[in-house]
Design an enzyme around this catalytic site. Structure first.
Site, mmCIF file in Angstrom:
data_model
loop_
_atom_site.group_PDB
_atom_site.id
_atom_site.type_symbol
_atom_site.label_atom_id
_atom_site.label_comp_id
_atom_site.label_asym_id
_atom_site.label_seq_id
_atom_site.Cartn_x
_atom_site.Cartn_y
_atom_site.Cartn_z
ATOM 1 N N TYR A 35 9.409 -6.173 1.598
ATOM 2 C CA TYR A 35 9.728 -7.243 0.646
ATOM 3 C C TYR A 35 11.242 -7.445 0.574
ATOM 4 O O TYR A 35 11.976 -6.592 0.061
ATOM 5 C CB TYR A 35 9.168 -6.940 -0.734
ATOM 6 C CG TYR A 35 7.662 -6.736 -0.753
ATOM 7 C CD1 TYR A 35 6.844 -7.376 0.176
ATOM 8 C CD2 TYR A 35 7.058 -5.910 -1.690
ATOM 9 C CE1 TYR A 35 5.468 -7.190 0.176
ATOM 10 C CE2 TYR A 35 5.682 -5.726 -1.704
ATOM 11 C CZ TYR A 35 4.891 -6.367 -0.765
ATOM 12 O OH TYR A 35 3.539 -6.178 -0.767
ATOM 13 N N HIS A 93 0.765 -0.350 5.226
ATOM 14 C CA HIS A 93 0.930 -1.760 4.867
ATOM 15 C C HIS A 93 0.355 -2.716 5.913
ATOM 16 O O HIS A 93 0.833 -2.761 7.039
ATOM 17 C CB HIS A 93 2.436 -2.022 4.695
ATOM 18 C CG HIS A 93 2.776 -3.280 3.958
ATOM 19 N ND1 HIS A 93 4.057 -3.583 3.580
ATOM 20 C CD2 HIS A 93 2.013 -4.308 3.509
ATOM 21 C CE1 HIS A 93 4.077 -4.741 2.945
ATOM 22 N NE2 HIS A 93 2.840 -5.209 2.904
#
Ligand code: NAD
Length: 310
Positions: free
Chosen positions: A56, A119
């Site tokens: 992110y 992820h």
């Protein structure tokens, strides 16, 4: 704020979780100081779960969240991720994820993560993730660097295969339990519950689609979905309501989900979402929105390798 056990991990999470991807600027320009204040407000209002990732903002979100948590780390359940480092930069090998984990700990100003997630597993073949990535994280858990191990992704089939193939503690699914898509309940949710694992539902606003505002330009949803969500937002406005409030209340009402994780980088959104959490959705309005979204119900988008699209 209601607290719930995350499966059998012994970790307790808040029903509403704080998603930190907007702190990395993923949804547009971010005021870091306001982002930090939103984290403090969330903690003060009882939110315990904070989810972030090195991906992110390419480490920015972890850095901002780390600054926000200075002196308050012990008040939260902290979740970050390994294996995704850029839009197309995936590396799930132990020799990459273990140093990556150390880098995340440093940015977050802590010596351990409560939750660690592999992820977006759909972007690489599953077998090496089961055979090497997860065992490496189990060793990290034995060393006290993480307390619980999970996986995340968009397609549900690969998440189910991971649940079958490894001793996971929890799963994070996103955009799969919303007003527009309820496929999480088809078979992943019952399987996860049967196994006594934890279940996190991220992006109940479908990454900005189910709000009164335009979604970010990178949003991968087909145009038909975008247009239907816009029509639902217009309908809510005509009824004096806000689509985000309804979407959040809808997702939070499912008691099979341990925590629903929302990106909310301003104090105003934290406060508004907490209120939505305490106010049941109007069933008549939900039914009207469901009718508007019916033509695109369950319509998703491709993510990851062709072999992992199921
Ligand atoms: P989301 O559905 O939570 O929507 C976030 C967007 O909605 C942001 O632009 C936010 O500012 C806005 N918003 C929040 N509350 C609002 C309100 N009341 N009114 C209007 N707009 C509002 O999408 P998300 O942030 O992508 O998902 C939540 C979190 O879940 C992420 O931050 C991340 O931590 C996690 N997540 C993980 C994965 C993964 O592991 N692959 C994928 C998606 C999300």
């Amino acid at each position: 704020m209601e607290l719930r056990p995350l499966g059998k991990t012994g970790i307790v999470v808040s029903r509403l979780g704080y998603g930190a991807s907007p702190l990395g600027g993923e949804f547009g320009v971010i005021d870091e100081d306001e982002g930090i204040r939103s984290v403090h407000r969330a903690i003060d209002l009882g939110i315990r779960l904070f989810d972030v990732a090195p991906y992110y903002g390419r480490t920015r979100a972890e850095t901002v969240l780390g600054r926000a948590l200075a002196g308050r780390r012990d008040e939260v359940v902290l979740c970050s991720k390994v294996g995704r480092y850029g839009k197309d930069d995936f590396d799930f090998r132990p020799e990459r994820i273990l140093p990556g984990l150390e880098e995340s700990l440093e940015r977050l100003g802590t010596d351990h993560l409560d939750l660690v997630i592999v992820h977006d597993i759909e972007f690489r073949p599953l077998a090496p993730i089961l055979e090497a990535t997860i065992p490496a994280l189990v060793r990290a858990r034995e060393q006290g660097k993480v307390r619980a191990i999970g996986v995340s992704g968009l397609p549900l089939g690969v998440l189910e295969r991971a649940v079958d193939g490894a001793e996971l503690d929890f799963v994070l699914s996103y955009c799969r339990y919303t007003l527009q898509d309820r496929s999480l309940t088809d078979s992943l949710m019952p399987k996860v519950r049967r196994k006594g694992m934890g279940l996190l539902n991220a992006a109940p606003l479908a990454m900005g689609l189910l709000t009164q505002f335009d979604p970010p330009p990178w949003h991968p949803a087909p145009l038909a979905v975008v247009h239907a969500c816009k029509a639902a937002a217009r309908h809510c406005a005509e009824r004096g309501a806000d689509l985000a409030d309804v979407a959040l209340a809808f997702a939070l009402a499912n008691s099979e989900i341990d925590s629903t994780i929302v990106g909310m980088p301003t104090i105003a959104q934290v406060e508004r979402n907490l209120k939505a959490c305490l106010t049941p959705a109007d069933p008549v309005l939900v039914a009207e929105i469901e009718e508007i979204l019916a033509p695109v119900r369950g319509v998703s988008w491709p993510s990851g390798l062709p072999e992992n699209q199921d």
